[in-house]
Design a protein around this motif. Structure first.
Motif, PDB file in Angstrom:
ATOM      1  N   TYR A 141     -12.133 -10.014  18.668  1.00 46.47           N
ATOM      2  CA  TYR A 141     -12.451  -9.985  17.230  1.00 46.47           C
ATOM      3  C   TYR A 141     -12.392  -8.548  16.719  1.00 46.47           C
ATOM      4  N   LEU A 142     -13.038  -7.629  17.452  1.00 44.49           N
ATOM      5  CA  LEU A 142     -13.058  -6.237  16.995  1.00 44.49           C
ATOM      6  C   LEU A 142     -11.659  -5.642  16.996  1.00 44.49           C
ATOM      7  N   VAL A 143     -10.867  -5.977  18.020  1.00 48.08           N
ATOM      8  CA  VAL A 143      -9.500  -5.461  18.098  1.00 48.08           C
ATOM      9  C   VAL A 143      -8.718  -5.895  16.864  1.00 48.08           C
ATOM     10  N   ARG A 144      -8.832  -7.170  16.513  1.00 45.39           N
ATOM     11  CA  ARG A 144      -8.035  -7.647  15.382  1.00 45.39           C
ATOM     12  C   ARG A 144      -8.515  -7.049  14.072  1.00 45.39           C
ATOM     13  N   ILE A 145      -9.831  -6.860  13.941  1.00 45.44           N
ATOM     14  CA  ILE A 145     -10.333  -6.241  12.712  1.00 45.44           C
ATOM     15  C   ILE A 145      -9.783  -4.822  12.583  1.00 45.44           C
ATOM     16  N   GLU A 146      -9.760  -4.105  13.718  1.00 44.62           N
ATOM     17  CA  GLU A 146      -9.224  -2.741  13.662  1.00 44.62           C
ATOM     18  C   GLU A 146      -7.729  -2.773  13.370  1.00 44.62           C
ATOM     19  N   GLU A 147      -7.037  -3.782  13.884  1.00 41.69           N
ATOM     20  CA  GLU A 147      -5.605  -3.895  13.582  1.00 41.69           C
ATOM     21  C   GLU A 147      -5.373  -4.088  12.094  1.00 41.69           C
ATOM     22  N   LEU A 148      -6.297  -4.789  11.437  1.00 40.19           N
ATOM     23  CA  LEU A 148      -6.177  -4.935   9.983  1.00 40.19           C
ATOM     24  C   LEU A 148      -6.189  -3.556   9.325  1.00 40.19           C
ATOM     25  N   ARG A 149      -7.107  -2.722   9.775  1.00 42.78           N
ATOM     26  CA  ARG A 149      -7.195  -1.378   9.171  1.00 42.78           C
ATOM     27  C   ARG A 149      -5.943  -0.563   9.485  1.00 42.78           C
ATOM     28  N   GLN A 150      -5.459  -0.673  10.733  1.00 43.89           N
ATOM     29  CA  GLN A 150      -4.265   0.087  11.105  1.00 43.89           C
ATOM     30  C   GLN A 150      -3.051  -0.411  10.324  1.00 43.89           C
ATOM     31  N   SER A 151      -2.946  -1.717  10.147  1.00 44.94           N
ATOM     32  CA  SER A 151      -1.827  -2.251   9.381  1.00 44.94           C
ATOM     33  C   SER A 151      -1.867  -1.726   7.960  1.00 44.94           C
ATOM     34  N   ASN A 152      -3.068  -1.622   7.429  1.00 43.68           N
ATOM     35  CA  ASN A 152      -3.212  -1.098   6.081  1.00 43.68           C
ATOM     36  C   ASN A 152      -2.680   0.326   6.002  1.00 43.68           C
ATOM     37  N   ARG A 153      -2.989   1.114   7.044  1.00 45.64           N
ATOM     38  CA  ARG A 153      -2.465   2.489   7.100  1.00 45.64           C
ATOM     39  C   ARG A 153      -0.943   2.479   7.119  1.00 45.64           C
ATOM     40  N   LEU A 154      -0.374   1.600   7.957  1.00 44.30           N
ATOM     41  CA  LEU A 154       1.079   1.535   8.080  1.00 44.30           C
ATOM     42  C   LEU A 154       1.719   1.141   6.764  1.00 44.30           C
ATOM     43  N   ILE A 155       1.133   0.137   6.101  1.00 43.14           N
ATOM     44  CA  ILE A 155       1.698  -0.308   4.829  1.00 43.14           C
ATOM     45  C   ILE A 155       1.706   0.862   3.851  1.00 43.14           C
ATOM     46  N   ARG A 156       0.614   1.589   3.844  1.00 40.71           N
ATOM     47  CA  ARG A 156       0.500   2.712   2.921  1.00 40.71           C
ATOM     48  C   ARG A 156       1.581   3.766   3.182  1.00 40.71           C
ATOM     49  N   GLN A 157       1.817   4.071   4.479  1.00 41.24           N
ATOM     50  CA  GLN A 157       2.844   5.062   4.819  1.00 41.24           C
ATOM     51  C   GLN A 157       4.226   4.579   4.378  1.00 41.24           C
ATOM     52  N   CYS A 158       4.484   3.281   4.585  1.00 38.60           N
ATOM     53  CA  CYS A 158       5.782   2.743   4.180  1.00 38.60           C
ATOM     54  C   CYS A 158       5.938   2.823   2.670  1.00 38.60           C
ATOM     55  N   VAL A 159       4.885   2.499   1.931  1.00 37.85           N
ATOM     56  CA  VAL A 159       4.970   2.552   0.472  1.00 37.85           C
ATOM     57  C   VAL A 159       5.328   3.952   0.041  1.00 37.85           C
ATOM     58  N   ASP A 160       4.658   4.958   0.614  1.00 32.97           N
ATOM     59  CA  ASP A 160       4.932   6.332   0.223  1.00 32.97           C
ATOM     60  C   ASP A 160       6.383   6.710   0.517  1.00 32.97           C
ATOM     61  N   TRP A 161       6.862   6.278   1.688  1.00 32.59           N
ATOM     62  CA  TRP A 161       8.244   6.624   2.048  1.00 32.59           C
ATOM     63  C   TRP A 161       9.232   5.911   1.123  1.00 32.59           C
ATOM     64  N   LEU A 162       8.985   4.646   0.884  1.00 35.54           N
ATOM     65  CA  LEU A 162       9.925   3.846   0.092  1.00 35.54           C
ATOM     66  C   LEU A 162      10.017   4.343  -1.346  1.00 35.54           C
ATOM     67  N   ARG A 163       8.925   4.879  -1.862  1.00 35.37           N
ATOM     68  CA  ARG A 163       8.955   5.423  -3.224  1.00 35.37           C
ATOM     69  C   ARG A 163       9.948   6.563  -3.340  1.00 35.37           C
ATOM     70  N   GLN A 164       9.989   7.408  -2.282  1.00 33.46           N
ATOM     71  CA  GLN A 164      10.777   8.636  -2.385  1.00 33.46           C
ATOM     72  C   GLN A 164      12.209   8.478  -1.904  1.00 33.46           C
ATOM     73  N   ASN A 165      12.539   7.405  -1.247  1.00 29.73           N
ATOM     74  CA  ASN A 165      13.849   7.306  -0.616  1.00 29.73           C
ATOM     75  C   ASN A 165      14.593   6.037  -1.010  1.00 29.73           C
ATOM     76  N   PRO A 166      15.218   6.059  -2.168  1.00 34.02           N
ATOM     77  CA  PRO A 166      16.053   4.911  -2.523  1.00 34.02           C
ATOM     78  C   PRO A 166      17.297   4.888  -1.643  1.00 34.02           C
ATOM     79  N   GLY A 167      17.966   3.783  -1.605  1.00 30.46           N
ATOM     80  CA  GLY A 167      19.164   3.704  -0.782  1.00 30.46           C
ATOM     81  C   GLY A 167      19.525   2.256  -0.536  1.00 30.46           C
ATOM     82  N   PRO A 168      20.599   2.045   0.259  1.00 38.21           N
ATOM     83  CA  PRO A 168      20.995   0.662   0.535  1.00 38.21           C
ATOM     84  C   PRO A 168      19.964  -0.037   1.423  1.00 38.21           C
ATOM     85  N   VAL A 169      19.869  -1.363   1.266  1.00 41.90           N
ATOM     86  CA  VAL A 169      18.908  -2.110   2.068  1.00 41.90           C
ATOM     87  C   VAL A 169      19.608  -3.094   2.988  1.00 41.90           C
ATOM     88  N   ILE A 170      20.914  -3.061   3.023  1.00 39.19           N
ATOM     89  CA  ILE A 170      21.622  -3.934   3.946  1.00 39.19           C
ATOM     90  C   ILE A 170      22.901  -3.223   4.370  1.00 39.19           C
TER      91      ILE A 170
END
Lengths: 366, 418
Positions: free
Chosen positions: B283-312
């Motif tokens: 249970y604790l592992v998965r709860i912490e994974e939720l927080r880590q996933s949130n961090r990852l999503i945030r990093q991706c959002v920041d990167w995606l904002r600054q780097n347009p380009g092809p997606v396929i």
């Protein structure tokens, strides 16, 4: 008021025993009808309260006269639906026991109300040992559960019945001990006298919940366990044994179990209010209340205080259900036998010392 | 005196805690479980066999329906296998989008698990709280793919289309919601999808705290989970457990770290592990994974904002050409026709690619004979191995613990029965 009715009936030339019977039936109706209505609306309140705790709305469609009215018609609609549903009797079930079980569960839940006082004179049967009567009657309710589980001829129902039997028997003891503290404090086993014993110059500071605080908590928790409510609902444990003892019941037979559970909830809440929170007594000291008619009516002693206190406890029942995970069966037993019963026994000794010492303001009068 | 026999209880498939169609035959001594025998196959849809008669691209939507609470992660494993066999380069932006949606999917899955697990143990409120957040994430799915659940968003070579510049809004007042309520609902939907996701990542840690307030230090919750369903690290490895089930036992095995795919090696995140291997640790592992996933999503959002380009990828033997090109160029038109009629072919050979799915290692093993359909496709579903360990985990526990263990295993029958 009832004397007037009785005299009127006697004046019509009715036999005295018939007049008494009619008046008693009237009184019973006066208790039962509001009780059954509050049971119906307790289910509505439960769905609404838990709904708001769970960021949803709860029933809000079924109203009256074509208006939603916040779903106030829902309990009526549910009752009508349940009445017209088929009662399915499983093939391997013992038909007689299967049908008698809901009755056995409902009857004590209603019979216990005979001795519950709603005000200093408002009681159906003011018997001396009313507390004893309540304890005796409520213990019978477990037979309904056991017989239901046994007669269903289902393994889930059987497990539910076994769990329920063990649980109710153990919590009865803790509950009984908690009430022993009350009757020691009041020096009476008449519920009316117990409430009157809590009157005094200090308002709510005179009530028994202060000197008997551990017993108060244990009584209420045992009450939750007695009524098979969350977090002690192992007997019906939705996610484990599906619906426990009433898994095979449908339609009105199921509804009767349901009614009994909610009637018991109200009973436990009202008893808690009577034993520990001064029943119909006002929480304000009498000297604070202005002697104006309206203030006196609103703030002085009266049935509205009893109902408000009962509603408070009922809210706790609902709040628990929305908050807590379910105990495991053996953990419930451990809590009952190894925690509650020792605490009550120790506190009974403490209460004895309080009484001997004449601790004010609760025990100085005696 | 008659002989004492064990009590056999048929648990499911119609059972509130069966998580779909699990059927357990429980042999019990009173309330104590002697043996739990899981019967599977009630949701078997022959996905692997169906894939053999379909173009590669046509099998993609089946992936959503395997583990139907972590849809895009299944797709990711599938497209990765194809890309591996083709040697296809995926544009970086597409990889970031994939990682972002993989993590959104992980949050979706863990929220579903948290709600269902808590409900199994009797705490029903967490379930509805978890669904409140799932609703926002489902809206992200819908914004990007048009479907709330079965997205079919990933493609071999990238993703189907770029992120929308406008987050869809709730429309119009109804009998139950007036204009002001609609406006309140639309408050964080004014900008792009990325704005909405960023807003979510800002809110989400607070929501996790809410769940933890209700559960983590709750005495009843701990009594129900601590020391229930213990898996020793050695046994967990032997049983083939992966994901949080393995990490809960204290083994820091996570494909995102151990064999990074997409852009996980460029992102910053931690792998939580447990110590006792009991349900509470998981249970604790998965709860912490939720927080880590949130961090990852945030990093991706920041990167995606600054780097347009092809997606396929621009390799039009595999990915369809843009529609404007199709109107003008013969070559593009032929590509489109070929892709739409016979699809693309993989070179003869075999490949295995796996992702760190929210439940564990989800892999696709593909054998190709050079045709436009797989010769054989094997799905490695984490839940199958987890369910196999159920008997060991519940033996000696009580009936109520079976339910808790089913919850902690995060079983979904879509992937087990396939």
């Amino acid at each position: 008021m009832f004397e007037i009715v009785e005299n009127f009936l006697l004046g019509l030339g009715l036999w005295p025993w018939l007049a008494t019977l009619v008046v008693t039936l009237l009184q019973i109706m006066l208790v039962m009808v509001p009780l059954l209505l509050s049971v119906a609306y307790l289910t509505y309140a439960e769905r609404k309260v838990i709904g708001f705790m769970q960021i949803r709305i709860g029933p809000n469609r079924v109203g009256f006269f074509g208006k939603p009215l916040w779903g106030l018609g829902q309990p009526i609609a549910d009752a009508v639906k349940l009445m017209f549903k088929e009662i399915i009797i499983p093939g391997g079930a013992d038909k007689f026991l299967f049908l008698i079980a809901p009755v056995l569960s409902m009857a004590p839940a209603l019979a216990a109300w005979a001795v519950v006082p709603f005000g200093s004179e408002m009681v159906l049967a003011d018997i001396d040992a009313s507390l004893l009567y309540v304890l005796a009657i409520t213990s019978i309710g477990v037979y309904g559960v056991i017989i239901a589980g046994w007669a269903s001829n289902s393994k889930y129902a059987f497990l539910g019945a076994m769990r329920s039997a063990a649980q109710i028997v153990s919590y009865e003891i803790a509950m009984g001990f908690a009430l022993v503290g009350v009757l020691m404090a009041a020096g009476s086993i008449n519920i009316g006298d117990i409430v009157r014993g809590q009157g005094g110059a200090y308002g709510l500071l005179n009530w028994y919940f202060i000197p008997l605080f551990p017993l108060f908590i244990i009584y209420f928790i045992s009450g939750v366990a007695e009524t098979n409510r969350a977090p002690f609902d192992v007997a019906e444990g939705e996610s484990e044994i599906v619906a426990g003892f009433h898994v095979e019941y449908s339609g009105m037979t199921f509804a009767v179990f349901f009614l009994a559970e909610y009637a018991n909830m109200i009973l436990i809440s009202m008893l808690a209010a009577l034993m520990f929170l001064g029943g119909w007594l006002s929480p304000l000291p009498a000297s604070w209340i202005p002697e104006l008619a309206l203030f006196d009516l609103a703030l002085g002693d009266g049935i509205h205080w009893l109902l408000a206190k009962t509603a408070l406890f009922l809210f706790f029942f609902l709040w628990f259900r929305a908050t807590f995970p379910r105990y495991r069966y053996d953990q419930i037993m451990r809590l009952g036998w190894k925690v509650f019963i020792p605490i009550t026994i120790v506190w009974l000794l403490v209460v004895g010392l309080f009484i001997m010492g004449g601790l004010a303001p609760w025990f100085d009068a005696a | 005196m008659s002989e004492i026999r064990n009590y056999t209880l048929n648990f499911g498939p119609q059972h509130p805690a069966a998580h779909g169609v699990l059927r357990l035959v429980l042999e019990m001594d009173g309330e104590i479980i002697e043996r739990a025998d899981p019967h599977i196959g009630l949701l078997h849809r022959a996905t692997e066999k169906l894939a053999e008669s379909k173009h590669y691209i046509q099998s993609l939507p089946y992936m959503d329906r395997l583990d139907y609470v972590s849809m895009m992660c299944n797709e990711h494993a599938y497209v990765m296998t194809i890309e591996k066999m083709l040697g296809l380069q995926v544009p970086v932006r597409a990889q970031y989008i994939r990682v972002m949606f993989d993590e959104i999917t992980r949050v979706l899955n863990h929220l579903m698990w948290l709600g269902a697990h808590a409900l199994d143990v009797g705490a029903m409120t967490v379930f509805l709280y978890a669904f409140r957040e799932r609703e926002d994430l489902m809206d992200c799915y819908e914004a990007v793919s048009g479907a709330r659940l079965h997205a079919a968003y990933y493609r071999p070579g990238g993703v189907y289309r770029d992120l929308p510049a406008q987050m869809p809004k709730f429309k119009g007042a109804s009998k139950w919601h007036d204009e002001s309520e609609i406006a309140a609902l639309n408050e964080n939907r004014q900008g792009s999808l990325l704005d909405f996701i960023e807003d979510f990542t800002n809110r989400f840690p607070g929501y996790i705290d809410e769940y933890e307030t209700l559960l983590t230090d709750n005495r009843i919750w701990k009594q129900r989970l601590v020391n229930i369903g213990i898996m020793s690290p050695e046994r967990a490895l032997q049983m083939g457990l992966t994901g949080p089930m393995l990490r809960g036992s204290g083994i820091a095995w996570d494909l995102r770290k151990k064999q990074p795919y997409a852009v996980y090696d460029q992102l910053d995140f931690d792998i939580p592990i447990g110590t006792n291997g009991d349900s509470y640790d998981r249970y604790l592992v998965r709860i912490e994974e939720l927080r880590q996933s949130n961090r990852l999503i945030r990093q991706c959002v920041d990167w995606l904002r600054q780097n347009p380009g092809p997606v396929i990828a621009a390799d039009h033997k595999v990915t369809p050409p843009p529609r404007t090109e199709m109107k003008e160029g013969m070559e593009s038109l032929i590509h489109h026709f070929k892709l739409a009629s016979e699809g693309f072919s993989l070179p003869a050979g075999e490949a295995y690619a796996a992702v760190e799915h929210p439940k564990g290692e989800f892999g696709i093993y593909m054998v190709s004979d050079g045709a436009n359909k797989p010769y054989r496709m094997k799905i490695r579903a984490p839940g199958f191995a987890h369910l196999a360990s159920l008997n060991e985990m519940v033996r000696g526990h009580m009936l109520a613990d079976v339910v808790a263990v089913i919850g902690t295993q995060d079983i979904v029958f879509g992937e087990i029965d396939r």
